[in-house]
Design a protein around this motif. Structure first.
Motif, mmCIF file in Angstrom:
data_model
loop_
_atom_site.group_PDB
_atom_site.id
_atom_site.type_symbol
_atom_site.label_atom_id
_atom_site.label_comp_id
_atom_site.label_asym_id
_atom_site.label_seq_id
_atom_site.Cartn_x
_atom_site.Cartn_y
_atom_site.Cartn_z
ATOM 1 N N ALA A 142 -5.204 60.345 -21.547
ATOM 2 C CA ALA A 142 -4.571 59.236 -21.204
ATOM 3 C C ALA A 142 -5.172 58.210 -20.231
ATOM 4 C CB ALA A 142 -3.609 59.813 -20.052
ATOM 5 N N THR A 143 -6.687 58.828 -19.919
ATOM 6 C CA THR A 143 -7.491 57.545 -19.261
ATOM 7 C C THR A 143 -7.858 56.540 -20.314
ATOM 8 O OG1 THR A 143 -8.662 59.305 -18.225
ATOM 9 C CG2 THR A 143 -9.768 57.485 -17.991
ATOM 10 N N ASP A 144 -8.173 56.956 -21.809
ATOM 11 C CA ASP A 144 -8.307 55.957 -22.538
ATOM 12 C C ASP A 144 -7.026 55.008 -22.717
ATOM 13 O OD1 ASP A 144 -10.912 56.655 -22.862
ATOM 14 O OD2 ASP A 144 -10.478 57.893 -24.690
ATOM 15 N N LEU A 145 -5.912 55.634 -22.968
ATOM 16 C CA LEU A 145 -4.611 54.881 -22.805
ATOM 17 C C LEU A 145 -4.577 53.826 -21.902
ATOM 18 C CD1 LEU A 145 -2.024 54.734 -24.592
ATOM 19 C CD2 LEU A 145 -1.210 56.388 -23.301
ATOM 20 N N ALA A 146 -4.704 54.447 -20.590
ATOM 21 C CA ALA A 146 -4.622 53.311 -19.403
ATOM 22 C C ALA A 146 -5.569 52.305 -19.475
ATOM 23 C CB ALA A 146 -4.905 54.087 -18.021
ATOM 24 N N ARG A 147 -6.840 52.715 -20.013
ATOM 25 C CA ARG A 147 -7.936 51.645 -20.362
ATOM 26 C C ARG A 147 -7.502 50.458 -21.236
ATOM 27 N NH1 ARG A 147 -12.200 55.844 -19.065
ATOM 28 N NH2 ARG A 147 -12.940 55.179 -17.177
ATOM 29 N N GLY A 148 -6.891 51.053 -22.289
ATOM 30 C CA GLY A 148 -6.207 50.153 -23.168
ATOM 31 C C GLY A 148 -5.366 49.273 -22.761
ATOM 32 N N LEU A 149 -4.494 49.479 -21.680
ATOM 33 C CA LEU A 149 -3.499 48.617 -21.020
ATOM 34 C C LEU A 149 -4.162 47.917 -19.827
ATOM 35 C CD1 LEU A 149 -0.733 51.416 -21.153
ATOM 36 C CD2 LEU A 149 -0.659 49.234 -22.247
ATOM 37 N N GLY A 150 -5.437 48.014 -19.790
ATOM 38 C CA GLY A 150 -6.169 47.031 -18.786
ATOM 39 C C GLY A 150 -6.648 47.632 -17.664
ATOM 40 N N ASN A 151 -6.739 49.112 -17.518
ATOM 41 C CA ASN A 151 -7.257 49.441 -16.318
ATOM 42 C C ASN A 151 -8.812 49.922 -16.737
ATOM 43 O OD1 ASN A 151 -7.551 51.128 -14.159
ATOM 44 N ND2 ASN A 151 -6.366 52.836 -14.606
ATOM 45 N N ALA A 152 -9.465 48.749 -16.534
ATOM 46 C CA ALA A 152 -11.029 49.006 -16.830
ATOM 47 C C ALA A 152 -11.737 50.042 -15.987
ATOM 48 C CB ALA A 152 -11.653 47.488 -16.766
#
Length: 186
Positions: free
Chosen positions: A138-148
């Motif tokens: 889910a870390t990658d999913l959050a990054r994909g949604l802008g959580n750099a």
């Protein structure tokens, strides 16, 4: 859970705790760090389409397609049981979701934690919206949604059209969130 997974969760928990602390210190009284997004000619953002393509287990261990939320205004909250700001905002977020009852928006939580930790947390604190086990992925999913930066809590407001409208890094300010939700309806 084997030692390799346990060590991975411990390292991830430490990293998110440090990043969350840094984000928390950098925040001022205005609330979370927010980012607003420009419309994409009424096409869904790729990040939202990627979210809807996922299938995550619920806390009972049953796979759930996130496509069930497609076409509905959605607030996605990335959280962890070891993240103090996450835990602090969840009761008010739960109350907000329960009060609306899915009439104008839906809330889901994606836990970046082990299934056991998430289930134990949910036994202690009753949450009115669906919780899913995202684990480390889910870390990658959050990054994909802008959580750099990978900080938590991280919340994403997605319109019924699949466009990401706004993101919030850090503990939510609910007056601000209510205004954003009202603008989403209009």
């Amino acid at each position: 859970m084997n030692k390799k997974h346990l060590a991975g969760y411990a390292i991830l928990a430490t990293a998110f705790t440090v990043l969350g602390a840094i984000a928390g210190v950098r925040q001022d009284a205005k609330g979370p760090v927010t980012t607003s997004y420009a419309p994409t000619d009424s096409r869904a953002h790729t990040a939202a389409a990627n979210l809807y393509a996922q299938s995550l287990n619920d806390l009972a261990g049953k796979p759930q397609s996130l496509a069930q939320w497609k076409g509905k205004p959605l607030l996605v909250n990335f959280w962890a049981s070891w993240c103090a700001p996450c835990v602090q905002e969840m009761p008010e977020l739960s109350e907000l979701a329960a009060r609306d009852g899915g009439k104008t928006f839906h809330v889901i939580g994606i836990g970046i934690d082990s299934p056991t930790n998430l289930a134990e947390f949910a036994k202690k604190i009753k949450i009115s919206y669906p919780l899913y086990v995202g684990g480390l992925g889910a870390t990658d999913l959050a990054r994909g949604l802008g959580n750099a930066n990978g900080g938590l809590p991280y919340t994403v407001l997605i319109g019924a059209d699949g466009q990401v409208r706004k993101t919030y890094l850090g503990r939510l300010k609910f007056d601000q969130l209510r205004a954003d939700l009202a603008a989403l309806k209009g």
